[in-house]
Structure formats: structure tokens, C-alpha cells
Design a protein around this motif. Structure first.
Motif, short mmCIF file in Angstrom:
data_model
loop_
_atom_site.label_atom_id
_atom_site.label_comp_id
_atom_site.label_asym_id
_atom_site.label_seq_id
_atom_site.Cartn_x
_atom_site.Cartn_y
_atom_site.Cartn_z
N LEU A 1 2.23 4.47 -12.06
CA LEU A 1 2.26 3.03 -11.82
C LEU A 1 0.95 2.57 -11.18
O LEU A 1 0.58 3.05 -10.12
N PHE B 1 -6.04 12.76 -5.15
CA PHE B 1 -4.88 12.58 -4.26
C PHE B 1 -3.55 12.80 -4.99
O PHE B 1 -2.70 13.55 -4.52
N GLY B 2 -3.41 12.15 -6.14
CA GLY B 2 -2.16 12.29 -6.91
C GLY B 2 -1.90 13.71 -7.34
O GLY B 2 -0.86 14.30 -7.02
N ASP C 1 -10.43 10.90 -3.89
CA ASP C 1 -9.42 9.86 -4.10
C ASP C 1 -8.67 10.07 -5.40
O ASP C 1 -7.45 9.93 -5.47
N ALA D 1 3.56 5.87 -5.32
CA ALA D 1 3.45 6.02 -6.77
C ALA D 1 2.49 7.15 -7.12
O ALA D 1 2.53 7.68 -8.22
N ARG D 2 1.63 7.51 -6.17
CA ARG D 2 0.73 8.64 -6.40
C ARG D 2 1.28 9.90 -5.73
O ARG D 2 0.55 10.86 -5.50
N GLY D 3 2.54 9.85 -5.37
CA GLY D 3 3.19 11.06 -4.88
C GLY D 3 3.12 11.27 -3.38
O GLY D 3 3.52 12.32 -2.89
N PRO E 1 -3.52 7.64 4.24
CA PRO E 1 -3.74 6.84 3.03
C PRO E 1 -3.22 5.42 3.13
O PRO E 1 -3.53 4.59 2.29
N PHE F 1 -0.72 -0.56 -9.53
CA PHE F 1 -0.37 -1.87 -9.00
C PHE F 1 -1.48 -2.88 -9.27
O PHE F 1 -2.58 -2.53 -9.69
N PHE G 1 -16.04 3.12 -1.46
CA PHE G 1 -16.32 1.79 -0.91
C PHE G 1 -17.73 1.31 -1.22
O PHE G 1 -18.08 0.17 -0.96
N TYR H 1 -7.51 -1.81 -3.73
CA TYR H 1 -7.24 -1.94 -2.30
C TYR H 1 -6.48 -0.76 -1.73
O TYR H 1 -6.12 -0.75 -0.57
N GLN H 2 -6.17 0.26 -2.54
CA GLN H 2 -5.46 1.42 -1.99
C GLN H 2 -6.38 2.63 -1.89
O GLN H 2 -5.93 3.71 -1.54
N LEU H 3 -7.67 2.46 -2.22
CA LEU H 3 -8.59 3.59 -2.09
C LEU H 3 -8.76 3.91 -0.62
O LEU H 3 -8.79 3.01 0.21
N PHE H 4 -8.85 5.19 -0.29
CA PHE H 4 -8.96 5.52 1.13
C PHE H 4 -9.82 6.74 1.41
O PHE H 4 -10.24 6.95 2.54
N ARG I 1 -11.19 -7.42 6.15
CA ARG I 1 -11.59 -8.33 5.07
C ARG I 1 -10.96 -9.70 5.27
O ARG I 1 -11.60 -10.73 5.18
N ILE J 1 0.84 -1.20 0.00
CA ILE J 1 0.00 0.00 0.00
C ILE J 1 0.88 1.25 0.00
O ILE J 1 0.61 2.21 -0.71
N ALA K 1 2.13 1.83 -3.38
CA ALA K 1 1.06 2.31 -4.27
C ALA K 1 0.80 3.79 -4.03
O ALA K 1 0.63 4.57 -4.97
N GLN K 2 0.79 4.19 -2.75
CA GLN K 2 0.53 5.61 -2.47
C GLN K 2 1.74 6.47 -2.82
O GLN K 2 1.59 7.62 -3.24
N PHE L 1 5.71 11.03 -10.86
CA PHE L 1 4.53 11.62 -11.50
C PHE L 1 4.53 11.38 -13.00
O PHE L 1 3.49 11.20 -13.61
N MET M 1 -2.72 12.09 -12.84
CA MET M 1 -1.41 12.74 -12.77
C MET M 1 -0.87 12.97 -14.18
O MET M 1 0.20 13.54 -14.35
N ASN N 1 -0.85 15.97 -4.56
CA ASN N 1 0.54 15.77 -4.16
C ASN N 1 1.51 16.42 -5.13
O ASN N 1 2.65 16.71 -4.78
N VAL O 1 -5.96 3.54 6.36
CA VAL O 1 -7.34 3.23 5.97
C VAL O 1 -7.41 1.94 5.14
O VAL O 1 -8.11 1.00 5.52
N PRO O 2 -6.65 1.85 4.03
CA PRO O 2 -6.71 0.60 3.27
C PRO O 2 -6.23 -0.60 4.08
O PRO O 2 -6.75 -1.71 3.92
#
Lengths: 268, 287
Positions: free
Chosen positions: B89, B109-110, B106, A184-186, A203, B91, B144, B96-99, A214, A178, A181-182, B85, B162, B113, A206-207
Motif C-alpha cells: 500500500l 525497511f520493508g 529506507d 504497511a511496510r511491515g 520510523p 499512501f 531528504f 512524508y514517511q521517509l526516515f 515543516r 505515518i 504507512a509504516q 506484505f 516487498m 521487516n 523522524v517523519p
């Protein structure tokens, strides 16, 4: 990065110590700790150290990894050493500055106390390095079995411990994933004030929580599908059995304790 | 050819100096050009995922270089951050990385940043949502509450927002139904067309890579085993099989036809197969 955490990590191997019954190792560690606290002189410390080094050699665990595991404890070690160094009033004064004095007794105590902690940790590390978490909980459950008479849910507790241990690496891996992955989003976890860094963890957390719930849910369903219903009438695939080596290990431990107590008795 | 990302002698070793030491990448070399759609295939554990994380600076190479428009992404901290940026990428199982509380936040977010202005963020979020087919009303709901396929789209939009020049995706269609798969593949293709972006996609579906990509990279045992057009790669079917990989089903059928003595070319897409069969029929009709 996160993978470097050695949470008493199991070090796969096939030495005599690896193959001992987990109960033997658990009891041995307790006896070893008792002996360690009975030891009060240089001679008995020498005996303990020889025993520990012999055990490490037999286990074929690289001493480097034991030393590496100690790193997080440096602060405690220094704290203990310094406190003992200055808080002993007896003995001959070696150095004195301002109101603080270092006496020879203090120096001896400081060395012995830090030595004791070091040996305590190395000994217990040896247990977790040579015993897989599953074997460890199995042994613990078996040793705690008498408590069932007092209605302590021993099986359930060991099951929970087992699951928790089993999922530590999984969750670490998940956290790593995770975080990547985050990133990678900066997302930036390495710079900014403490508050910024704490916020940057949202970020990830939470996941992570969602996935932990789960997983728990899936695991519960899977267990129920296999008609799991607790410890009552449950048999084991791997039965714990004492062998010749276990007997020898107990003998060695008994001998160690006897020697240390005898030395203490003679004031050595 | 207009190179954007170059990889030179890239080597990566996990957990150096422990019993778990593992060489995941071994002297990998290749170049990605602007606007190209490149597929990576390889057996599980062949180093694909490690390779992807090298390309946007998440993992630092043990040796070798990754060049983004000719500049080593590790030569300067700013460049490393920029690489994150410019090389997006996605994955595996990105849902599973949504928050965030809402889909909009969401996806934002990118871009947030990246330090963009509010207006620019808004434009990008809406555009990215458009690429993956997320509607205006869905932007306001919690991620969700969406279905699995929609969550995946939101996650991909989070990276697309991005506006990376290179978009890398690790099995973007894993675990989706055929309709969902097709939708996502089309979303990716439309992003490539709109931005002349380079796409690098890991996939286990030989049919998908045969149909979509201009070029295929084949990873085997931490090394780059092949680099060529899908037809060049699938011509070496036997080698692929020894690597634990497969060739598209239609290619298998045509290989068998040729073994039986029918004169057909090597095909690797359904369209190609139809064309070849039509030609065969016409030829026979005239004879």
C-alpha cells in the motif's frame, strides 16, 4: 486507536453552558474548585454534587463521555482512596489486619477525598467539553490582560497555546497516517520487548518531527504574509461580551460558595 | 480470470457509538484479478482511502470479508501480517514517511521487516530502485536531499521492494509536474509487466485512468457505484457528473460532437480520438 484520546476534547453543542462567555466559565470553575475545597461534610458534598449534576444536565453532555474521560485517572483515585483509608488513626476501628487498621474516620475520609477528586475532574471536564479551545484561550487572554502591565507577554502566550491546541488533532492524525504507512511496510508496534517497541517508534518519530517543523515553518510564513505582528493594536473578530446568562451563572456560583462556606461555618 | 483479492460485503463504520459515527464503506463487493490494472475514482470522502486500508489489513472490517487467494486475511494473525506484505500500500504523499539515513536503508525497511536474508534484501532494493529509476549513486545519499519527485519514487520503491502481488497506490502522482507524473505512471506499469502484479490506483485524473486501466471502480457515498471497463464507465457520463466526478476532456469533446450531429463513437483516450477522427475524414473523402 490514537483518536480515542480525549485531551479534554471539545464536545460541540448549543446548550446554555456552551453559549456562556468563556471568561464566565473559567472564573466559575475556579470558584467551583474553591467551594469544593471548602466543603468538608456530607451535607456540603451533597450540595456540590447537586450543583455539578445540574450543570452536567444543562450542558447536555452525555454522562458516559465524562465517565470515559476519567478512565486514565483510576490509578490516582485508587491511590488516594487507599492512602486515606489506612493513614487515619482517629475514630473507631472497623477492621484490623496485621499493623493496618481501618477506622470509621478513615473510611469517611477516603470516600470524601476520592469524591472530591472525582468532582474536581468532572467540573473541569465540563469546562473543556463545552468550550472550544479557541474560545478558552481567548477567555484566558482576556482574564490575564492585567498582567501586561507587568510586561508579561500575555498575547504571545495565548497565541502559542492556541496554536498548540489547534495542532494537537492535526498531529494525532499525522501520527496515525505515518503509523499506518509504516505498518504497511511491515513495521510492528505491538509486539516485542520494550526496547524493540521503542526502536519501532523511530520510523514514526523522524517523519513526525520533520512534518512538525515543516508545518511550523509554513505557518510562520503564512502569518508573516498576513502581516501578523503580535497583540499591539490588534482587534478581534469575536468580541467577548457578558450577557444575562453569564450574570445568572455568576449568581449561581456565588450562591454555591456562600452556602458551602456557611455550612462549614456551622460545622456541618 | 485468476482472482487474487476478493472483497465480500465489506462494511466499515468509524467511531461507533460516538457523535462522530460515520459509515465509510457500505456492503462493497468486487474481485481483483492477477495482472489487472484497476483504477478507483470517487469524490473526496466517498470511502476510497478507507477501502484501500481494508485491503492489506490495516483496518479491520466492521462486517464482511477480505479474501486473499480465497483466505480471509482476518482469520489468522499470520495471514494478516502476510497480507501487509503481499498487498503493498502506497499512501498519499508517501515521501512524508521517509526516515532513514540513506535511500538504500529506507527502501530496505520493508524487506527487512519481512525477515529476508541480507542477499535477498540487497537484490530487492536494487531491483526496486531500478523500477523507479533511482541510480546507484542516489542509493547512498540521504532521502531528504532529493527533490520532491525523487523522494516520491524512493517511497514507492520502498513498497515495491516487498514485491507485493497487489500494489495499491493512493494518488501516486498528486502534486507532481507532468514529466514526474508520466515517469511514475510508467514505473508502475513496468512493475506490473515484470511481476504480473495487480495494480489498484486511486486517481483524480480521468485521463490517466482512461489511458492506463483495464477496469474502473467508481465509489460514491460509501458504496461501489460502478465496476466496469473505462468505456463502460465513461459511457455513463451524466451519472458520473451527478457524483461530482468528471469524464476525460476528449470524451467531453466527442459527446458534444455527437450532440451536434457528427457520427463519432464514444472515445476516452487521445489515441482513440485520433483514430476516430481519421476514420471520419476517410469516410467523408470517399463519399
Amino acid at each position: 486507536m490514537l483518536k480515542d484520546i480525549t485531551l479534554g476534547q471539545y464536545f460541540p453543542g448549543n446548550s446554555v453552558i456552551h453559549r456562556l462567555d468563556p471568561r464566565t466559565k473559567l472564573i466559575s470553575v475556579v470558584v467551583y474548585i474553591v467551594a469544593l475545597f471548602c466543603a468538608e461534610s456530607w451535607v456540603s458534598y451533597g450540595v456540590m454534587l447537586a450543583f455539578l449534576l445540574a450543570a452536567i444536565t444543562i450542558s447536555k453532555i452525555p454522562p458516559k463521555s465524562i465517565v470515559r474521560g476519567m478512565k486514565p485517572l483510576i490509578v490516582i483515585l485508587i491511590f488516594t482512596g487507599v492512602l486515606n483509608l489506612f493513614y487515619t488513626d482517629t475514630g473507631r476501628v472497623l477492621v484490623r489486619f496485621w499493623k493496618l487498621a481501618i477506622t470509621d474516620d478513615g473510611l469517611t475520609r477516603a470516600i470524601l477525598m476520592t469524591g472530591r477528586i472525582l468532582m474536581l475532574i468532572s467540573g473541569t471536564f465540563l469546562l473543556t467539553y463545552t468550550t472550544s479551545p479557541i474560545a478558552l484561550t481567548d477567555g484566558l487572554e482576556s482574564l490575564l490582560n492585567p498582567l501586561k502591565k507587568l510586561h508579561v507577554p500575555v498575547h504571545e502566550l495565548s497565541m502559542m497555546m492556541c496554536i498548540a491546541l489547534r495542532f494537537i488533532p492535526t498531529l494525532i492524525e499525522e501520527t496515525d497516517k505515518i503509523m499506518s504507512a509504516q505498518k504497511a511496510r511491515g513495521a510492528d508496534f505491538e509486539s516485542g520487548s520494550i526496547i524493540d517497541r521503542a526502536k519501532a517508534l523511530i520510523p514514526v518519530l523522524v517523519p513526525l518531527f520533520i512534518s512538525a517543523f515543516r508545518r511550523a515553518d509554513e505557518l510562520a510564513t503564512a502569518m508573516e504574509c498576513r502581516c501578523y505582528q503580535g497583540g499591539e493594536g490588534r482587534t478581534k473578530m469575536k468580541l467577548l461580551r457578558y450577557g444575562r446568562n453569564d450574570f445568572l451563572a455568576f449568581l449561581a456560583e456565588a450562591l454555591l460558595l456562600a452556602v458551602v462556606i456557611a455550612l462549614a461555618f456551622f460545622g456541618l | 480470470m485468476n482472482p487474487i483479492l476478493q472483497v465480500e460485503d465489506l462494511t466499515y463504520v468509524y467511531s461507533i457509538g460516538t457523535p462522530f459515527e460515520h459509515r465509510a464503506l457500505d456492503k462493497v463487493n468486487f474481485t481483483l484479478n492477477r495482472g489487472e490494472f484497476v483504477g478507483i475514482i470517487g469524490h473526496t470522502g466517498s470511502g476510497k482511502s478507507t477501502l484501500m486500508q481494508q485491503l492489506n489489513g490495516l483496518l479491520k472490517p466492521t462486517s464482511g470479508r477480505v479474501l486473499l487467494e480465497g483466505q480471509d486475511i482476518w482469520s489468522d494473525k499470520k495471514l494478516t501480517r502476510q497480507a501487509r506484505f503481499r498487498v503493498g500500500l502506497v499512501f498519499q504523499y508517501p515521501e512524508y514517511q521517509l526516515f532513514e539515513e540513506t535511500v538504500y536503508k529506507d527502501i530496505a525497511f520493508g524487506p527487512t521487516n519481512m525477515g529476508l536474508s541480507g542477499e535477498e534484501i540487497d537484490r530487492r532494493v536494487r531491483e526496486a530502485a531500478g523500477f523507479v529509476g533511482i541510480t546507484e549513486s542516489q542509493l547512498k545519499v540521504s532521502p531528504f536531499d532529493l527533490s520532491g519527485g525523487q523522494k516520491r519514487r524512493v517511497a514507492i520503491a520502498g513498497v515495491i521492494a516487498m514485491e507485493p502481488e497487489v500494489l495499491i497506490l493512493d494518488e501516486p502522482t498528486a502534486g507532481l509536474d507532468p514529466v514526474g507524473r508520466e515517469g511514475i505512471l510508467q514505473n508502475i506499469e513496468s512493475y506490473r509487466r515484470a511481476k504480473n502484479a495487480t495494480i489498484l490506483m486511486v486517481s483524480h485524473s480521468m485521463e490517466d485512468v482512461a489511458r492506463l486501466t483495464d477496469r474502473l471502480l467508481v465509489m460514491n457515498g460509501s458504496k461501489l457505484a460502478m465496476d466496469g471497463t473505462p468505456s463502460q464507465v465513461f459511457d455513463r457520463a451524466e451519472e458520473l457528473v451527478t457524483m461530482g466526478l468528471n469524464i476525460p476532456q476528449v470524451t467531453q469533446v466527442f459527446l458534444r460532437l455527437r450532440q451536434l450531429g457528427v457520427e463519432v463513437p464514444n472515445v476516452y483516450t487521445l489515441e482513440g480520438a485520433v483514430e476516430a477522427l481519421c476514420r471520419l475524414k476517410e469516410g467523408k473523402g470517399h463519399a
